[in-house]
Design a protein around this motif. Structure first.
Motif, short mmCIF file in Angstrom:
data_model
loop_
_atom_site.label_atom_id
_atom_site.label_comp_id
_atom_site.label_asym_id
_atom_site.label_seq_id
_atom_site.Cartn_x
_atom_site.Cartn_y
_atom_site.Cartn_z
N ARG A 45 -12.33 -7.79 -2.51
CA ARG A 45 -11.47 -8.00 -3.47
C ARG A 45 -11.37 -6.57 -4.16
O ARG A 45 -10.10 -6.18 -4.57
CB ARG A 45 -12.33 -8.99 -4.56
CG ARG A 45 -12.34 -10.31 -4.28
CD ARG A 45 -13.16 -11.25 -5.29
NE ARG A 45 -12.26 -11.30 -6.48
CZ ARG A 45 -12.85 -12.03 -7.40
NH1 ARG A 45 -14.02 -12.64 -7.40
NH2 ARG A 45 -12.00 -12.19 -8.53
N LEU A 48 -8.38 -5.46 -2.02
CA LEU A 48 -7.18 -5.97 -2.42
C LEU A 48 -6.30 -5.13 -3.49
O LEU A 48 -4.94 -4.87 -3.50
CB LEU A 48 -7.27 -7.35 -2.83
CG LEU A 48 -7.39 -8.40 -1.76
CD1 LEU A 48 -7.75 -9.84 -2.60
CD2 LEU A 48 -6.16 -8.82 -0.82
N LYS A 49 -7.09 -4.69 -4.63
CA LYS A 49 -6.62 -4.12 -5.40
C LYS A 49 -6.27 -2.47 -5.11
O LYS A 49 -5.32 -1.78 -5.74
CB LYS A 49 -7.71 -3.78 -6.90
CG LYS A 49 -8.23 -5.12 -7.38
CD LYS A 49 -9.28 -4.96 -8.26
CE LYS A 49 -9.88 -6.41 -8.91
NZ LYS A 49 -11.17 -6.09 -9.54
N LEU A 128 -10.29 -13.15 3.58
CA LEU A 128 -10.29 -11.75 2.84
C LEU A 128 -11.00 -10.63 3.77
O LEU A 128 -10.97 -9.62 3.69
CB LEU A 128 -11.01 -11.97 1.39
CG LEU A 128 -10.35 -12.85 0.53
CD1 LEU A 128 -11.12 -12.58 -0.89
CD2 LEU A 128 -8.90 -12.04 0.20
N ILE A 297 -11.47 -17.11 -0.33
CA ILE A 297 -11.30 -17.53 -1.60
C ILE A 297 -11.24 -19.02 -1.18
O ILE A 297 -10.40 -19.52 -0.56
CB ILE A 297 -10.42 -17.12 -2.18
CG1 ILE A 297 -10.40 -15.56 -2.60
CG2 ILE A 297 -9.89 -17.86 -3.57
CD1 ILE A 297 -11.67 -15.17 -3.66
#
Length: 561
Positions: A45, A48-49, A128, A297
């Motif tokens: 995660r 992803l940012k 992911l 997710i």
């Protein structure tokens, strides 16, 4: 002898441990384990940012404090803090070293990232992270190439010890017993203070206010001594080491990419204060496939906790459940209620007079879980049981992760060492492999002579440690004496375990005897559902499962008490 210390057992462990280990006494290598199944999702995660992230940022902060100290003392550093982006972390270390005016040679290991091959796992759009568990040889090549710091992505936790040992002693893939000894030592070190009295069943016997971190003194034949820096807290005993050996393992064959270590051959001996010798470890060829951790997710989850106080707890809980069942439209895909009877009769405080009713919901749609908890539950505020209140106001819901394991042929994974000068070395898959099959159970010991018994908690005569492996839970239990082992081996069967832990009644439960450790090790298949990130259970990593078992009462022979 090679002296290897550990300064991290997870992402978020004691920040000061790096400095403590470097200043507390002599070391040749300092390792840090930052990765777990949940950590990979957290790092995914982050990535992803910002595509430049995906590594354990705290390690860089620790290195900022301690890089000069490590270089001055000649201590090499080997960590898996690279996570999903070991190349970028290696660059960041170089930038940090330049800023501090320190010359340091950095190597890194790549090849574990299989996300571009997501279609092979049947999840082309939903993954992911997909990372193979690599072994020790990439680390060893970086060290042989002159690296003073080695960062990796997803390697087995034990590889952080086995890699430096292989480089130092000149081991090859055929040195299976030596490699197995290093893997066992690495497994003891990987969780940091859990080997020195942290999370230990009999914690009241030692000062574990601030346990030190563990050290292994490794020898060329793979034998070792587990210890810690003098003057640090905690303790190193055969039982603290046993507890960690049982943690998150299953059968007696402990498989890895480089070797399968036979846990039923491990011999532990107290070698002095805070010193435990490990020897006798036998190694077998590794399996031909590598484990791959898949993180995705799974949807959205939400929860609310209703506080039920005083009389009629069960009736109050039933009323809320009836009211919510009518209000949830559409109903979430998964609805789970649990009532924790934390209340006491005639209680002296309101808190101890209260029970907790937890509603947890999951759904692919965030709006559904937000409406179920954020709207329907709150709307009952003036229209439900007497004394209605919530432990906290619910939010709109959060995404939850799912961890799954897959397997790929080791030959199909491009394990590569990137040396400090930029040269790359391809790490070949093992030439000789062995399919992983369960080992035969050893014979039971002679039973304890029958005698008077007393109904008391199991924890008076046995220790336990438990944890998670994806959706499965591991639970290891050991006896404190030989007579205790003779009783435990005959008494604590899979059938009795299901009776003592009713949550496991419908699950497949396997049991492995480990006589040299006086232990039984259980695998409880499916107890944790889709894994820790899915939060499907009150204790989603099964960390306290062993303590629950130790609190259950059995008829225990008085001779053991």
């Amino acid at each position: 002898m090679l002296r290897i210390g550990n300064a991290s057992g997870f992402y978020g462990d004691r920040f000061a441990a790096f400095r403590e280990m470097l200043t507390g006494g002599p070391l040749d290598v300092l390792t840090g384990d930052y990765l777990a199944e949940l950590t990979m999702l957290i790092l995914a995660r982050d990535r992803l940012k910002d595509p430049r992230l995906g590594y354990a940022k705290t390690f860089l902060g620790q290195l900022e404090e301690c890089l000069g100290l490590a270089v001055d003392r000649g201590v090499r550093i080997v960590v898996n803090a690279g996570g999903l982006n070991p190349g970028r972390l290696a660059e960041a270390i170089g930038e940090l070293a330049d800023k501090q005016g320190i010359a340091v040679r950095v190597g890194h290991v790549v090849g574990d990232d299989l996300l571009p091959r997501a279609e092979e796992f049947g999840l082309p759009g939903g993954l992911l992270a997909a990372n193979a568990y690599l072994g020790a040889w990439g680390i060893a090549e970086c060290l042989r190439g002159g690296a003073e710091i080695v960062v990796t992505g997803r390697v087995t936790d034990a590889a952080l010890v086995a890699g430096p040992a292989a480089a130092h002693f000149g081991w090859g893939p055929g040195d299976l017993d030596a490699l197995a000894g290093a893997v066992v030592a690495g497994h003891v070190l990987e969780c940091g203070a859990q080997a020195t009295g942290g999370n230990y069943a009999f914690f009241r016997e030692h000062d574990v206010t601030r346990p030190g971190f563990p050290i292994v003194e490794l020898h060329a034949d793979g034998s070792s001594v587990i210890t810690k820096h003098p003057g640090t807290g905690g303790a190193v005993t055969t039982e603290t080491v046993t507890a960690q050996l049982l943690y998150e393992t299953g059968g007696s064959r402990y498989a890895g990419p480089d070797v399968t270590a036979r846990l039923d051959t491990v011999r532990l001996t107290q070698d002095g204060p805070d010193r435990v010798r490990i020897d006798g470890v036998h190694g077998e060829a590794p399996p031909p496939a590598l484990k791959v951790g898949l993180n995705r997710i799974g949807g959205w989850r939400n929860e609310v906790v209703f506080v039920l106080t005083g009389l009629d707890i069960e009736a109050k809980a039933a009323l809320v459940r009836t009211q919510l069942a009518a209000a949830l439209d559409p109903a979430p895909a998964e609805v789970r209620w649990t009532l924790a009877r934390t209340d006491h009769g005639d209680a002296a405080t309101e808190e101890t007079a209260s029970a907790l009713l937890r509603l947890a919901v999951k759904d692919p749609d965030q709006k559904v879980v937000g409406r179920a908890v954020g709207t329907a539950a709150v709307e009952l505020g003036l229209a439900s049981y007497p004394g209605f209140h919530l432990s906290a106001l619910p939010g709109p819901g959060t995404p939850y992760g799912v961890f799954e394991a897959a397997y790929v042929e080791a030959r199909a994974v491009g394990h590569t060492a990137v040396l400090p000068d930029g040269a790359t070395v391809a790490i070949p898959a093992p030439d000789i492999t062995r399919e992983l099959v369960p080992a035969e159970q050893p014979p039971l010991p002679e039973p304890l002579t029958p005698g008077p018994t007393r109904r008391v908690p199991l924890g008076l005569v046995a220790g336990a440690r438990s944890g998670d492996k994806g959706g499965d839970a591991n639970l290891g239990v050991w006896a404190r004496t030989e007579d205790g082992w003779r009783w435990l081996a005959h008494t604590l069967t899979a059938e009795l375990l299901r009776e003592l832990l009713p949550e496991t009644a419908g699950l497949a439960v396997s049991r492995q005897l480990l006589p040299q450790l006086r232990a039984v090790n259980f695998t409880l298949t499916g107890l944790l559902g889709q894994g820790v990130a899915a939060q499907e259970r009150f204790d989603p990593q099964a960390k306290a499962l062993g303590e629950w078992l130790r609190a259950r009462h059995l008829d225990i022979p008085e001779v053991l008490l």
